[in-house]
Design a protein around this motif. Structure first.
Motif, short mmCIF file in Angstrom:
data_model
loop_
_atom_site.label_atom_id
_atom_site.label_comp_id
_atom_site.label_asym_id
_atom_site.label_seq_id
_atom_site.Cartn_x
_atom_site.Cartn_y
_atom_site.Cartn_z
N PHE A 262 -75.56 -66.28 -19.15
CA PHE A 262 -76.45 -65.32 -18.40
C PHE A 262 -76.23 -65.70 -17.01
O PHE A 262 -76.57 -64.79 -16.17
CB PHE A 262 -77.74 -65.65 -18.97
N GLN A 265 -73.81 -64.20 -14.57
CA GLN A 265 -73.90 -62.71 -14.63
C GLN A 265 -75.22 -62.75 -13.50
O GLN A 265 -75.24 -61.78 -12.43
CB GLN A 265 -74.00 -61.81 -15.80
N TYR A 266 -76.24 -63.48 -13.70
CA TYR A 266 -77.33 -63.25 -12.85
C TYR A 266 -77.98 -64.62 -12.43
O TYR A 266 -78.84 -65.29 -12.92
CB TYR A 266 -78.62 -62.66 -13.92
N GLU A 368 -76.72 -60.34 -24.55
CA GLU A 368 -76.52 -58.88 -24.24
C GLU A 368 -77.88 -58.31 -23.79
O GLU A 368 -77.91 -57.73 -23.00
CB GLU A 368 -75.75 -58.09 -25.18
N CYS A 371 -79.23 -59.53 -20.68
CA CYS A 371 -78.64 -58.85 -19.61
C CYS A 371 -78.97 -57.48 -19.29
O CYS A 371 -79.15 -57.03 -18.28
CB CYS A 371 -77.04 -58.99 -19.62
N ARG A 372 -79.34 -56.74 -20.48
CA ARG A 372 -79.86 -55.37 -20.42
C ARG A 372 -81.40 -55.32 -19.63
O ARG A 372 -81.58 -54.61 -18.69
CB ARG A 372 -80.03 -54.72 -21.48
N SER A 375 -81.10 -55.88 -15.76
CA SER A 375 -80.36 -54.97 -15.21
C SER A 375 -81.03 -53.56 -15.09
O SER A 375 -80.82 -52.74 -14.45
CB SER A 375 -78.91 -54.70 -15.65
#
Length: 414
Positions: A262, A265-266, A368, A371-372, A375
Motif C-alpha cells: 500500500f 502506491q500511497y 485493492e 487503494c480505492r 484514491s
C-alpha cells in the motif's frame, strides 16, 4: 404523551464492570441495559472481578435513576500476577475440579443462596445472563419452576472464542475449551432463550447443540451525535488495544501482507493504532514504516481520532461474535475496509441492502480496497453516508429496542 413504565423487573448479571463502556463487550451490555431501563424496571448486578475501588461512586453519571445497580465482590482470588507457587496450586486445583476457569471462579454456595433469595424476594420476573459462566451463580431449574424467565445473551460462541483469543499450550487450551463447551451446552439447554448478537454465532450454536431456542437480535447500541465528513487526512485508523490477541493478530496480518504494498502506491499515508501497547509489541511494530501508536486515548480523543481518519480498517480474522469496532465505525458514518470474518457478524442485516463497507479476507483484494478508499473520495463519502443510515436503522432504532423488549418479556404470566 406520558410513557408508561413496564413494572416487570429484569435482572441483568454480568462478569465485568461495564462502565465506562470502553470496549466492545462493555458497550454491547451497557447501551442495551441503559435503553431497556428507560422502558422497564431493571436491576444490574456486576461481578467486580478486578476488585475495582469506588466503582459505583465514580461512575454515577453512566446510570439512569431508573436503574438499580449492585456489585458482587470477588470471593475467590484469581491467580493473574500471583507468585508462581500459587499459580501452580491453582492450576492443579483447576485440573482436578473438572470445571472451566470462570466456572471455578464463580462457584460459591453462599453467593448463589444470597442471589437466589434476592431474585425471589425482589419479585424478579426475568434474569438475563450476559455469558454462560454466570449460570454458576444461580439455580436455573429452580427459577424456571418459579416461573421466572431465564435468558442467555451470547456475545460469542464461548468455546470457539477461547481457542481463538488466547495463546496457551495446546493441551491446556483443548481441555479448557472442552469444559467451556460442556458448560455452554448445559446452560443453553436449561434457559428459556439464548440470544446471539451475531447471526453467524446463532447458526453455529443451533448446528452445534441442536436446540431451537437460539435466536439472533442485533446489538442494541447508541446513535452518535457527531458524524464523519469527507477529508484528505491520509490517516488510516485501527481502534483496539493490542494486548487482545485477535487485535494483534489482525494488525500483524495487515502489516505483513498488505501495508508495504500500500505504501508503495500511497507513501504519504499513516496507519494510526489506538489503545495501550506493551513494550514488546512496540518493538515488534517498530520495523514497519508509517505506523503511529497513540497509546491510551480518552473517549473524546478516540472520537476525534476516528472522525479525523480518511477511513478505518478492521482486519480482524480471529474470534467469534460481532466486531464492535466495525459497528462503531459505521455509527460515525466512517468508510471501512474489513474482513469476511468481521462481515459475518452483520451478514444477515447487511444482505438486506447494499453492504455499506468493503470486506474481503484475501490480502490482494484488501489492498485493492484500501487503494480505492485512498484514491476515490466520492466512494468514501457514499459509503460513509450509507454506513450511518444502516447503523441507525439496524442497531440504534426503536424497532430494535422493541424487539429486545418483546423477547425479554415473551410468555411471562401475570
Amino acid at each position: 404523551m406520558v410513557q408508561v413504565m413496564n413494572e416487570r423487573k429484569i435482572l441483568f448479571l454480568t462478569t465485568q464492570i461495564i462502565v465506562p463502556p470502553t470496549d466492545g463487550g462493555k458497550q454491547c451490555t451497557y447501551y442495551r441495559v441503559r435503553a431497556i431501563a428507560e422502558q422497564q424496571r431493571v436491576q444490574l448486578t456486576m461481578f467486580n472481578h478486578g476488585n475495582q475501588m469506588g466503582v459505583l461512586q465514580n461512575n454515577k453519571t453512566y446510570f439512569p435513576k431508573s436503574l438499580s445497580v449492585s456489585l458482587i465482590e470477588p470471593f475467590h482470588r484469581d491467580v493473574k500476577g500471583a507468585p508462581w507457587f500459587r499459580r501452580i496450586h491453582w492450576g492443579l486445583s483447576w485440573l482436578l475440579s473438572g470445571k472451566c476457569r470462570w466456572e471455578k471462579l464463580l462457584s460459591s454456595q453462599h453467593v448463589t443462596a444470597t442471589l437466589m433469595q434476592k431474585i425471589l424476594t425482589d419479585n424478579i420476573r426475568v434474569v438475563v445472563l450476559e455469558n454462560p459462566f454466570l449460570a454458576t451463580l444461580i439455580d436455573i431449574p429452580e427459577l424456571r419452576r418459579e416461573r421466572i424467565r431465564v435468558l442467555l445473551v451470547e456475545h460469542n460462541v464461548e468455546y470457539k472464542y477461547f481457542l481463538d483469543s488466547l495463546r496457551l499450550p495446546a493441551y491446556i487450551a483443548t481441555l479448557e475449551a472442552r469444559r467451556i463447551h460442556e458448560l455452554e451446552k448445559r446452560v443453553i439447554s436449561q434457559v428459556n432463550r439464548t440470544i446471539c448478537i451475531s447471526p453467524q454465532d446463532s447458526r453455529d450454536l443451533q448446528q452445534e447443540f441442536g436446540v431451537g431456542t437460539v435466536c439472533y437480535l442485533p446489538p442494541l447500541l447508541s446513535s452518535k451525535e457527531r458524524c464523519w465528513t469527507r477529508n484528505t487526512s491520509k490517516q488510516i485508523v485501527f481502534t483496539g488495544g493490542l494486548s487482545f490477541y485477535p487485535n494483534l493478530h489482525g494488525i500483524m496480518w495487515l502489516l505483513e501482507h498488505i501495508w508495504s504494498d500500500f505504501l508503495l502506491q500511497y507513501p504519504d499515508y499513516k496507519l494510526v493504532i489506538t489503545g495501550k501497547v506493551s513494550d514488546a509489541v512496540k518493538q515488534k511494530l517498530a520495523v514497519y514504516p508509517s505506523v503511529k501508536l497513540t497509546g491510551f486515548l480518552t473517549a473524546q480523543e478516540l472520537e476525534d481520532c476516528m472522525i479525523g481518519a480518511q477511513f478505518v480498517v478492521v482486519p480482524i480474522i480471529k474470534g467469534s461474535g460481532v466486531k464492535i469496532k466495525l459497528l462503531e465505525a459505521l455509527s460515525y458514518g466512517i468508510p471501512v475496509v474489513t474482513t469476511g470474518e468481521s462481515h459475518r457478524g452483520v451478514m444477515y442485516d447487511a444482505l438486506q441492502e447494499n453492504v455499506p463497507y468493503m470486506y474481503t479476507s484475501d490480502p490482494h483484494m484488501f489492498l485493492e480496497y484500501m487503494c480505492r478508499m485512498a484514491s476515490d473520495l466520492d466512494l468514501c463519502e457514499r459509503l460513509g453516508m450509507e454506513a450511518r443510515i444502516f447503523f441507525d436503522r439496524t442497531y440504534a432504532s426503536d424497532t430494535n429496542l422493541r424487539a429486545w423488549l418483546q423477547l425479554l418479556n415473551e410468555g411471562i404470566e401475570e
